[in-house]
Design a protein around this motif. Structure first.
Motif, PDB file in Angstrom:
ATOM      1  N   ASN A  20     -24.564 -60.690  -5.458  1.00  0.00           N
ATOM      2  CA  ASN A  20     -23.508 -61.730  -5.349  1.00  0.00           C
ATOM      3  C   ASN A  20     -22.551 -61.658  -6.533  1.00  0.00           C
ATOM      4  OD1 ASN A  20     -25.113 -62.598  -3.264  1.00  0.00           O
ATOM      5  ND2 ASN A  20     -25.293 -64.726  -3.953  1.00  0.00           N
ATOM      6  N   LEU A  60     -24.137 -62.775   2.870  1.00  0.00           N
ATOM      7  CA  LEU A  60     -24.445 -63.179   1.490  1.00  0.00           C
ATOM      8  C   LEU A  60     -24.887 -64.636   1.515  1.00  0.00           C
ATOM      9  CD1 LEU A  60     -21.659 -64.924   0.362  1.00  0.00           C
ATOM     10  CD2 LEU A  60     -20.752 -62.646   0.716  1.00  0.00           C
ATOM     11  N   LEU A 101     -21.117 -67.054  -4.537  1.00  0.00           N
ATOM     12  CA  LEU A 101     -20.998 -65.841  -5.355  1.00  0.00           C
ATOM     13  C   LEU A 101     -21.287 -66.110  -6.834  1.00  0.00           C
ATOM     14  CD1 LEU A 101     -17.897 -64.133  -3.692  1.00  0.00           C
ATOM     15  CD2 LEU A 101     -20.311 -63.521  -3.454  1.00  0.00           C
TER      16      LEU A 101
END
Ligand SMILES: Cc1cc2nc3c(=O)[nH]c(=O)nc-3n(C[C@H](O)[C@H](O)[C@H](O)COP(=O)(O)O)c2cc1C
Length: 146
Positions: free
Chosen positions: A56, A91, A33
């Motif tokens: 992200n 992700l 992230l």
């Protein structure tokens, strides 16, 4: 007695292992992230599956490991979540080490809801003034897939 002790020891070891795995996974996901990339958020609608995206860097992780995502639009996503709160999220980042070298990512399963007041919404609103809601995802599982 001996057998009971052994069972207890194994259970404790198992729990510790689980906790360590959990931390390893969480740390890796937090690392992803920190690097920019596109996040896909899948919901199920009456007319079929639906995909929305975020970045992200937009995904906020709360101290109790829920995900908060700014919703500027996401109207279809909200309609779908009202009927079926299960979401799938992927992700990733090519800049974070995965199983086979650079590049890793996750498949997250969670339960979602849209939040328009309270501290979670305030947090999102302070970072993303354009957000009309926070999409909150309680993570059920997170699997590293690469
Ligand atoms: C890379 C990327 C990032 C996006 N980030 C957001 C976002 O953070 N919040 C948002 O509401 N929509 C974002 N969008 C738009 C959504 O994916 C979506 O198309 C839009 O919100 C409409 O949602 P709906 O189809 O659920 O109504 C993004 C789109 C892309 C391609």
């Amino acid at each position: 007695m001996l057998e009971n002790n052994l069972t207890l020891t194994l259970q404790i070891k198992f729990r510790l292992n689980k906790r360590r795995d959990y931390k390893v996974i969480l740390d890796k996901m937090l690392d992803v992230l920190k690097h920019e990339g596109v996040v896909a958020i899948a919901t199920q609608g009456e007319e079929g599956p639906h995909l929305a995206n975020t970045w992200n860097s937009y995904v906020q992780v709360t101290p109790d490991d829920r995900l908060l995502i700014p919703a500027g639009s996401m109207n279809t996503t909200e309609k779908n979540v009202e009927k079926n709160n299960q979401v799938l999220i992927t992700l990733g980042s090519r800049e974070v080490e995965g199983f086979h070298g650079p590049g890793t990512g996750f498949l997250v399963k969670g339960n979602a809801k849209f939040v328009t007041d309270g501290s979670d919404f305030e947090l999102i609103k302070s970072k993303f003034p354009w957000a009309r809601a926070a999409l909150e995802v309680k993570v059920i599982s997170a699997k590293q897939t690469l």
